[in-house]
Enzyme design. Structure first.
Site, mmCIF file in Angstrom:
data_model
loop_
_atom_site.group_PDB
_atom_site.id
_atom_site.type_symbol
_atom_site.label_atom_id
_atom_site.label_comp_id
_atom_site.label_asym_id
_atom_site.label_seq_id
_atom_site.Cartn_x
_atom_site.Cartn_y
_atom_site.Cartn_z
ATOM 1 N N ARG A 162 11.676 -4.866 1.962
ATOM 2 C CA ARG A 162 13.262 -4.765 0.942
ATOM 3 C C ARG A 162 13.977 -5.699 1.713
ATOM 4 O O ARG A 162 13.936 -5.552 3.564
ATOM 5 C CB ARG A 162 13.922 -3.675 0.762
ATOM 6 C CG ARG A 162 13.534 -2.695 -0.508
ATOM 7 C CD ARG A 162 13.490 -3.674 -1.781
ATOM 8 N NE ARG A 162 13.017 -2.479 -2.892
ATOM 9 C CZ ARG A 162 11.497 -3.213 -3.877
ATOM 10 N NH1 ARG A 162 11.196 -4.098 -3.148
ATOM 11 N NH2 ARG A 162 11.713 -1.962 -4.540
ATOM 12 N N HIS A 180 9.538 -12.589 -3.486
ATOM 13 C CA HIS A 180 9.213 -11.390 -3.757
ATOM 14 C C HIS A 180 7.618 -11.178 -5.311
ATOM 15 O O HIS A 180 7.733 -10.698 -5.669
ATOM 16 C CB HIS A 180 10.225 -10.771 -4.703
ATOM 17 C CG HIS A 180 10.971 -8.736 -4.331
ATOM 18 N ND1 HIS A 180 11.636 -8.370 -4.855
ATOM 19 C CD2 HIS A 180 9.297 -8.057 -4.609
ATOM 20 C CE1 HIS A 180 11.309 -6.826 -3.676
ATOM 21 N NE2 HIS A 180 9.977 -7.000 -3.779
ATOM 22 N N GLY A 226 3.742 4.527 6.189
ATOM 23 C CA GLY A 226 2.888 5.404 4.977
ATOM 24 C C GLY A 226 1.791 4.525 4.404
ATOM 25 O O GLY A 226 1.126 3.915 4.554
ATOM 26 N N ARG A 227 1.647 4.934 3.102
ATOM 27 C CA ARG A 227 0.656 4.302 2.087
ATOM 28 C C ARG A 227 0.413 2.655 2.757
ATOM 29 O O ARG A 227 -0.783 2.485 2.970
ATOM 30 C CB ARG A 227 0.548 4.658 0.494
ATOM 31 C CG ARG A 227 0.628 5.448 0.474
ATOM 32 C CD ARG A 227 0.320 6.016 -0.594
ATOM 33 N NE ARG A 227 1.556 5.538 -1.069
ATOM 34 C CZ ARG A 227 2.686 6.581 -1.360
ATOM 35 N NH1 ARG A 227 2.337 7.448 -1.356
ATOM 36 N NH2 ARG A 227 4.060 6.128 -1.921
ATOM 37 N N ILE A 228 1.739 1.969 2.577
ATOM 38 C CA ILE A 228 1.054 0.507 2.709
ATOM 39 C C ILE A 228 0.972 -0.098 3.824
ATOM 40 O O ILE A 228 0.207 -0.972 4.438
ATOM 41 C CB ILE A 228 2.512 -0.038 1.759
ATOM 42 C CG1 ILE A 228 2.249 0.121 0.135
ATOM 43 C CG2 ILE A 228 2.372 -2.130 2.575
ATOM 44 C CD1 ILE A 228 3.461 -0.593 0.301
ATOM 45 N N GLU A 235 18.937 -11.103 -3.037
ATOM 46 C CA GLU A 235 17.604 -11.547 -4.323
ATOM 47 C C GLU A 235 18.661 -11.938 -5.729
ATOM 48 O O GLU A 235 19.184 -11.416 -6.197
ATOM 49 C CB GLU A 235 16.211 -10.698 -4.903
ATOM 50 C CG GLU A 235 15.685 -10.703 -2.953
ATOM 51 C CD GLU A 235 14.460 -10.175 -3.235
ATOM 52 O OE1 GLU A 235 14.815 -9.535 -4.665
ATOM 53 O OE2 GLU A 235 13.775 -9.509 -2.596
#
Ligand code: GLV
Ligand code: GLV
Length: 322
Positions: free
Chosen positions: A237, A284, A155-157, A266
């Site tokens: 995640r 994070h 994807g974009r990242i 978390e």
């Protein structure tokens, strides 16, 4: 004027933009709201800006009530939303994509390099006063240049992350549900199946959304399939990785190291993780730059302003409701 609730203090500029048009209430505490507070505070609002730490499900949507038109997440990931429950109630959900792609991709590189060259571990050693001088065999790390970079998620990242591999003359392989002609064109990345990705990556970075199908994308079997010299990076995640299996794999040197921005439960860490020298762990913070957090705030606020003005939001995650 509509009534907007914001579940945590955000950068000032976007809040000011919101206050110019609407009544705004903000969680006054420097902590996430408890479940009880969330259920109480959303009541009767026209719009709510939420964080990835707020679980927005049918109960919260019902507590907000029928006036509420939008829940705008201050995050690109929206696994904290029950999308079906919102869609069934006609509530618009939005996220903050694009504005954090570069900060997150850069952070993944920071973790990769820090793990490869053992930066936090050696810094702890130096600060502790134990260094007795330069040594030929001290703290040897892993080369990054010319190695194979594995990217899970195109994807974009993931694509921004992969593009930066050119600086290190790396071979880039990637895996996703579909090949990405864009990624192949821009950085010569090669589409491979998951087994090849695990087997051939010297560095493997996760850029997948958290979905039922991607939970524990990396578990004990996947770690065992990786090179003993490999480094795993996760800025996606936490639950993409079976953290207990990862602790065992790092302890037993099944893989060489890891760099983690996100964790399965978390803010708790799996026991044993923080005691390992071969893992770099940060809380994070992948999108935590001044400019990026400001831009995320502007995106969330723009979405709220649009919806309250009767216009479609820029970055809706459940367009079926529009
Ligand atoms: C951060 O984790 C985000 O999803 O924006
Ligand atoms: C290291 O400091 C070197 O000069 O090789």
């Amino acid at each position: 004027m509509a009534n907007v609730y914001v579940t945590r203090m955000l950068p000032q500029e976007p809040l000011d933009a919101l206050r110019r048009c609407h009544d705004v209430d903000i969680n006054p505490h420097d902590r996430p709201l408890t479940r009880e507070e969330l259920l109480r505070e959303v009541r009767g609002r026209d719009a709510v800006i939420t964080l990835l730490t707020d679980t927005i499900d049918g109960e919260v949507l019902d507590a907000a009530g029928p006036r509420c038109r939008i829940f705008a997440n201050y995050a690109v990931g929206y696994n904290n939303f029950d999308v079906d429950a919102a869609t069934a109630r006609g509530v618009i959900l939005t996220n903050t994509p694009k504005v954090l792609d570069e900060a997150t991709a850069t952070h993944a590189w920071a973790l990769l390099l820090a793990a490869a060259r053992r930066i936090p571990e050696t810094e702890r050693f130096l600060r502790s006063g134990q260094w007795a001088g330069w040594g030929p065999l001290q703290f040897l790390g892993r080369d990054v240049d010319h190695m194979t970079l594995g990217v899970a998620g195109a994807g974009r990242i993931g694509s921004k992350f992969a593009a930066k591999a050119a600086a290190f003359d790396m071979r880039v392989i990637y895996h996703d549900l579909q090949p990405s002609p864009e990624l192949e064109r821009t950085c010569g990345a090669i589409f491979v199946d998951k087994a090849t990705l695990l087997r051939e990556s010297d560095f493997l970075s996760l850029h997948l959304p958290l979905l039922p199908a991607t939970r524990h994308f990396i578990g004990a079997a996947e770690l065992a399939a990786m090179k003993p010299t490999a480094v795993l990076v996760n800025t996606g995640r936490g639950p993409l990785v079976d953290e207990e299996a990862l602790v065992a794999a790092l302890r037993d040197k099944v893989i060489w190291g890891a760099g983690l921005d996100v964790f399965e439960n978390e803010p708790r860490l799996t026991p044993g993780l923080a005691g390992l020298e071969n893992v770099v762990i940060v809380p994070h913070t992948a999108s935590a730059t001044f400019r990026t957090r400001l831009a995320m705030g502007m995106t969330a606020v723009d979405n709220v302003l649009s919806v309250l003005a009767g216009k479609p939001p820029q970055t809706c995650v459940n367009p079926a409701v529009l």
